[in-house]
Motif scaffolding. Sequence first.
Motif, PDB file in Angstrom:
ATOM      1  N   LEU A  14       0.827  -1.211   0.000  1.00  0.00           N
ATOM      2  CA  LEU A  14       0.000   0.000   0.000  1.00  0.00           C
ATOM      3  C   LEU A  14       0.862   1.263   0.000  1.00  0.00           C
ATOM      4  O   LEU A  14       0.391   2.338  -0.316  1.00  0.00           O
ATOM      5  CB  LEU A  14      -0.905   0.029   1.238  1.00  0.00           C
ATOM      6  CG  LEU A  14      -1.991  -1.030   1.298  1.00  0.00           C
ATOM      7  CD1 LEU A  14      -2.693  -0.962   2.651  1.00  0.00           C
ATOM      8  CD2 LEU A  14      -2.994  -0.804   0.196  1.00  0.00           C
ATOM      9  N   GLN A  15       2.121   1.124   0.408  1.00  0.00           N
ATOM     10  CA  GLN A  15       3.093   2.216   0.389  1.00  0.00           C
ATOM     11  C   GLN A  15       2.557   3.542   0.912  1.00  0.00           C
ATOM     12  O   GLN A  15       2.497   4.520   0.190  1.00  0.00           O
ATOM     13  CB  GLN A  15       3.588   2.419  -1.037  1.00  0.00           C
ATOM     14  CG  GLN A  15       4.373   1.225  -1.515  1.00  0.00           C
ATOM     15  CD  GLN A  15       5.372   1.616  -2.560  1.00  0.00           C
ATOM     16  OE1 GLN A  15       5.126   2.521  -3.339  1.00  0.00           O
ATOM     17  NE2 GLN A  15       6.491   0.960  -2.584  1.00  0.00           N
ATOM     18  N   PRO A  16       2.167   3.555   2.158  1.00  0.00           N
ATOM     19  CA  PRO A  16       1.680   4.821   2.697  1.00  0.00           C
ATOM     20  C   PRO A  16       2.831   5.818   2.833  1.00  0.00           C
ATOM     21  O   PRO A  16       3.801   5.534   3.525  1.00  0.00           O
ATOM     22  CB  PRO A  16       1.131   4.432   4.069  1.00  0.00           C
ATOM     23  CG  PRO A  16       1.875   3.200   4.431  1.00  0.00           C
ATOM     24  CD  PRO A  16       2.234   2.497   3.171  1.00  0.00           C
ATOM     25  N   VAL A  17       2.741   6.959   2.155  1.00  0.00           N
ATOM     26  CA  VAL A  17       3.859   7.909   2.227  1.00  0.00           C
ATOM     27  C   VAL A  17       3.947   8.564   3.593  1.00  0.00           C
ATOM     28  O   VAL A  17       4.945   9.180   3.925  1.00  0.00           O
ATOM     29  CB  VAL A  17       3.743   9.013   1.150  1.00  0.00           C
ATOM     30  CG1 VAL A  17       4.009   8.432  -0.209  1.00  0.00           C
ATOM     31  CG2 VAL A  17       2.395   9.701   1.207  1.00  0.00           C
ATOM     32  N   ASN A  65      -1.797  18.384  -0.729  1.00  0.00           N
ATOM     33  CA  ASN A  65      -2.681  17.259  -1.003  1.00  0.00           C
ATOM     34  C   ASN A  65      -4.086  17.784  -0.857  1.00  0.00           C
ATOM     35  O   ASN A  65      -4.277  18.934  -0.446  1.00  0.00           O
ATOM     36  CB  ASN A  65      -2.380  16.054  -0.109  1.00  0.00           C
ATOM     37  CG  ASN A  65      -2.627  16.350   1.353  1.00  0.00           C
ATOM     38  OD1 ASN A  65      -3.673  16.876   1.724  1.00  0.00           O
ATOM     39  ND2 ASN A  65      -1.649  16.022   2.196  1.00  0.00           N
ATOM     40  N   ASP A  68      -1.383   7.891 -10.211  1.00  0.00           N
ATOM     41  CA  ASP A  68      -0.461   7.410  -9.194  1.00  0.00           C
ATOM     42  C   ASP A  68      -0.107   8.517  -8.212  1.00  0.00           C
ATOM     43  O   ASP A  68      -0.070   8.306  -6.998  1.00  0.00           O
ATOM     44  CB  ASP A  68       0.830   6.890  -9.832  1.00  0.00           C
ATOM     45  CG  ASP A  68       0.628   5.519 -10.447  1.00  0.00           C
ATOM     46  OD1 ASP A  68      -0.451   4.941 -10.205  1.00  0.00           O
ATOM     47  OD2 ASP A  68       1.524   5.044 -11.160  1.00  0.00           O
ATOM     48  N   GLY A 121      -3.014   9.068  -6.079  1.00  0.00           N
ATOM     49  CA  GLY A 121      -3.164   7.927  -5.169  1.00  0.00           C
ATOM     50  C   GLY A 121      -2.172   8.008  -4.030  1.00  0.00           C
ATOM     51  O   GLY A 121      -2.495   7.732  -2.877  1.00  0.00           O
ATOM     52  N   GLN A 122      -0.944   8.402  -4.364  1.00  0.00           N
ATOM     53  CA  GLN A 122       0.080   8.481  -3.333  1.00  0.00           C
ATOM     54  C   GLN A 122      -0.264   9.552  -2.300  1.00  0.00           C
ATOM     55  O   GLN A 122       0.002   9.389  -1.123  1.00  0.00           O
ATOM     56  CB  GLN A 122       1.419   8.795  -3.976  1.00  0.00           C
ATOM     57  CG  GLN A 122       2.560   8.218  -3.196  1.00  0.00           C
ATOM     58  CD  GLN A 122       3.871   8.478  -3.882  1.00  0.00           C
ATOM     59  OE1 GLN A 122       4.101   9.564  -4.409  1.00  0.00           O
ATOM     60  NE2 GLN A 122       4.727   7.495  -3.873  1.00  0.00           N
ATOM     61  N   SER A 123      -0.885  10.628  -2.776  1.00  0.00           N
ATOM     62  CA  SER A 123      -1.187  11.718  -1.848  1.00  0.00           C
ATOM     63  C   SER A 123      -2.268  11.312  -0.847  1.00  0.00           C
ATOM     64  O   SER A 123      -2.386  11.927   0.202  1.00  0.00           O
ATOM     65  CB  SER A 123      -1.605  12.978  -2.610  1.00  0.00           C
ATOM     66  OG  SER A 123      -2.933  12.851  -3.058  1.00  0.00           O
ATOM     67  N   SER A 144      -2.433   8.031   0.151  1.00  0.00           N
ATOM     68  CA  SER A 144      -2.051   6.664   0.532  1.00  0.00           C
ATOM     69  C   SER A 144      -2.054   6.456   2.040  1.00  0.00           C
ATOM     70  O   SER A 144      -2.393   5.374   2.507  1.00  0.00           O
ATOM     71  CB  SER A 144      -0.675   6.328  -0.037  1.00  0.00           C
ATOM     72  OG  SER A 144       0.286   7.219   0.486  1.00  0.00           O
ATOM     73  N   ARG A 189      -5.564   5.923   3.005  1.00  0.00           N
ATOM     74  CA  ARG A 189      -6.050   4.645   2.519  1.00  0.00           C
ATOM     75  C   ARG A 189      -5.501   3.505   3.383  1.00  0.00           C
ATOM     76  O   ARG A 189      -6.201   2.561   3.718  1.00  0.00           O
ATOM     77  CB  ARG A 189      -5.616   4.463   1.062  1.00  0.00           C
ATOM     78  CG  ARG A 189      -6.418   3.426   0.312  1.00  0.00           C
ATOM     79  CD  ARG A 189      -6.019   3.398  -1.136  1.00  0.00           C
ATOM     80  NE  ARG A 189      -4.580   3.463  -1.253  1.00  0.00           N
ATOM     81  CZ  ARG A 189      -3.932   3.931  -2.308  1.00  0.00           C
ATOM     82  NH1 ARG A 189      -4.608   4.389  -3.332  1.00  0.00           N
ATOM     83  NH2 ARG A 189      -2.619   3.949  -2.332  1.00  0.00           N
ATOM     84  N   PHE A 190      -4.233   3.631   3.754  1.00  0.00           N
ATOM     85  CA  PHE A 190      -3.572   2.626   4.591  1.00  0.00           C
ATOM     86  C   PHE A 190      -4.341   2.435   5.907  1.00  0.00           C
ATOM     87  O   PHE A 190      -4.721   1.331   6.271  1.00  0.00           O
ATOM     88  CB  PHE A 190      -2.145   3.112   4.865  1.00  0.00           C
ATOM     89  CG  PHE A 190      -1.315   2.212   5.733  1.00  0.00           C
ATOM     90  CD1 PHE A 190      -0.790   1.052   5.217  1.00  0.00           C
ATOM     91  CD2 PHE A 190      -1.038   2.552   7.038  1.00  0.00           C
ATOM     92  CE1 PHE A 190       0.009   0.232   6.006  1.00  0.00           C
ATOM     93  CE2 PHE A 190      -0.248   1.746   7.834  1.00  0.00           C
ATOM     94  CZ  PHE A 190       0.277   0.580   7.308  1.00  0.00           C
TER      95      PHE A 190
END
Lengths: 112, 895
Positions: free
Chosen positions: B426-429, B698, B757, B760-762, B764, B767-768
């Motif tokens: 999931l790569q939560p930043v 974000n 992407d 999505g990363q912003s 993440s 979402r995590f």
Amino acid sequence: MARQKGDVLQGTIDMLVLKALQLEPMHGWGITERIEQWSESVLQLGQGTLYPALYRLERQGLIRSDWRTTENNRRARYYALTAAGRKHFAEELSHWERLSRAINLVLQTRTA
Amino acid sequence: LGDLREFGRRLLNAGRGRDMESGLDEEIRFHIDRQTEKNLKLGMSPSEARRQALVKFGGVERAKENTRDEFRPRVLEDFSRDLRYGVRTLMRAPGFALVSILTLGLGIGAAAAVFSVVHGVLLKPLSFPAPDRVVRVYQVNTYDGQTNQANFAEPNFVDVKAQNRSFSAMAELGGTSKASVTGEFEPNRAAVTPVSREFFDVVQVRPALGRAFAADDQREGATPTAIVSDAYWRRFLGARLDLRNLTLRSGAAVFQVVGVMPPGFDYPQATEIWIPRELEPPQIHRTGHNFSVIARLRDGVTAEQSIADLNRIARGLKQQYGDDTWMTGAIAIPLLEQLTQNARKPLFILLGAAAFLLVIACANVSNLQLVRAGSRRRELSVRLALGAGRWRVTRQLLAESIVLCVSGGLLGILFAYWGVRALLALQPVTVPRLDQVGINWVVVGVAFAISLVAAIALGLATTMRATGRDLRSTMTDGQRTMSGSRTQQRIRDALVVTQVALTLILLTGAGLLTRSFMQVLAVNPGYHTDNGFIIDLAFPDSDDPAAPVRYIRLQDEIMQRLAQVPGVAAVGGVNDFPLGGGWFPNGTFVEMTRPDELKSYDDFRKIRDDKSRLGTANYRVASEGYFRAMGIPLVKGRTFEATDAPDGQHVAVISESLAKTKWPNQDPIGKYIQFGNMDGDLRAFRIVGIVGEVREINVEVPPSPTFYGFYKQRVNAAGRFNIVAHGTDRPEAIATAQRIVRELDPELPVVVRTVSDAFGQSVSGRRFNLILIGVFSIAALVLATMGLYGVISYLVAQRTREIGIRLALGATSTDLGRMVLGHGAMLALVGTVVGLAGAFWLKSIISGLLFGVGMLDPVAIAGVIGLIGAAALTASYLPARRAMRVAPVITLRSE
């Protein structure tokens, strides 16, 4: 199972072993001999019970053992009382005396 | 307790078993020999003497056997016998065993997975020597009546470093930037951090290969040197051991590589290349807060003591420099704490959620065991009556629990392994140090400890309830009386109420986070969030005045050719792209009365005190196609045009909020602005248009006033440039784009990502958290439903006779169905009320994670109560139907 004369009551064997060791460390055979001698050969320890008793007492920390050489130059395990063993024996003894006196009193009461 | 002590003693002796065995043989042999000798002396023949000795001894083997009983191996034998017996018992109830192990595996797996994240991110020490002695230092600014913590201005750092008595070493770090690096290898973008003199003394990590910076490297005009990370060295420099002719090129500057750091060292911010900060001239302004400062505490000095020391220095500096510095104090935070401070709270919330799930799982298994213990009570009573000690029976039940929990634990570790992989994907930043996360021995150990604690708790609880009662009553009552099981029933009810309450709390959390996530996605960020891709370019700094013009021409060419790529509908560029593309600098501008009012910084300073003429805005430069490519609407006026020549009037476009805050009730179009402090170009801007708002950092951060210059006119700001192409994000289009850039400049590394992407990363991090809490609460709901079902079913089974009697006495089956459903509903209701009370407490904890949702969001709460109600109904319906179908005659005969 019928009880024969000379069989040692369960529970008392621990006390007899402690008593036998009161003077000096001894090996298993010596303990048997001493008890026989003191009891004028009335009490004969079944060996099937002596060794379990020794191991049990050692585990409980009342006696300890080590291997020594006998006068005939053979290796034997000698058992000795620990401080806890002495104390325990003293307690057991007084308990036993109270109990046996009580039992005697009952048994000797005249019942016409 | 005596039993336990005995158990311990036996266990201690276990290792000595073999010794004692051989000792015993010798001892018995000795005994018989002595007896034989005695018999000989009494005059017996040798064979007779020996025979009599053996007779007197009375059975060597029996004596050995009895003695052996007194010592150890028996304990382990017993234990493994208990375990084997436990496994066999469980095999006879495979359904029970399977459900229990799966349930425990789920609970332990969830806990272990989250714990492994917590361990890797928050607990594992940094990879420096004595990492707890390293602190991050901030200066505390007071400006305009507001206090905030900030990076250090260099002159302040120099003074603090010289005057402090707390630190054995202190270093400043410039911002980490992604620079384009070339050389004799593949062009790439590397994270570069300038570090000051004592950096390596603070971290106390030295290059594993080569050397650290020498004093001669750390001065203006020195031959540029660089130290690289192990990963970078392996990936791009071919892990070359001979560093002598190894150089890195960034634009015109050539850096000699002098060292390679040990594997795993990448502080700060995944740095790949460290360069001496001293290559650049010192900064002189005490309000240019451009440096992160780290320091190593002297032995015996605490972080608190260092803060007192720092404050003392800050007070002195304030007295000395007055308004030239904003620093009024300083703080020092342990580095690990500083690195993880934003991740701490969400992670602990997740850990709490996992713990809830574990408790719910254990409650379920405990309930199942209780039901089984109920049916085994007679078996256990019989065993007790036949002389098995209570300890013996306890041990037996404990062994069963251990078999269950250890199997559950093993399964849990397997689940955790998959779970952690899924989590990392999931790569939560928002979560730092994710590279440290994994299933390691600590995690396995913790999972095992959890299993054992669960096993002991379950085993003892079951024993107490199964053997705690008077034997005779258990043996006689059977199913005939209900009185004995009333306590049991109450315990089962309490367990289910707990499960429902905990589930409700989890579900409420998940509900609120889901609502927040929906709110976040519903926010209009002000630009397209999909169907496009971004090419991120970084041009090297250069002293050549012609370089920026060359870069602009290159960017222009890329954009023109990109517009021809099939599928691309619009192309534009900006220096700092929203969603994590850059620095997001902002600054103060001046409104001018006429275009040529301010021509120098001195003029600037003269009117700085007239606050009504100042304004603050983000400063961006963009191409003419940017607004269309991003979907940022033009509100008024025009955007940039090809006719806005570099030497003509410089033009600007501003965002709606800037127009509204700076010029309420006025038309900003046609106004002149001086914003040259941002890029060193003092030509004035004329505002020509107003565009829509953009949420840059974000979507959760509200838009702030933004100012756009035209990139062909403001060439100095275009060292970093993001080109965005709207209309397609197909891989072929992206590959074509990469080829175009490579053809035009083979040395320029290309970093491309799709807009989806980036967006999505912003989100993440959010979402995590949502996925984790969501999965936990769904699992909790399933378990709680199972728990409720189990209890109600058991209740019906227990009361079959009573139900039969009631039916015989004239109750209708509807009455009985209602009675059973009523019991389930009552449990769910009590659980819900308790859970709601808990949820209030929860909200104060997770309020920081919510977005656009009130603490008492009616949708979330109603949804959760509805779910619980539906689950309770489902769980009670089947047993209720069973109760309604009871045939009185059969029940009455069933005894």
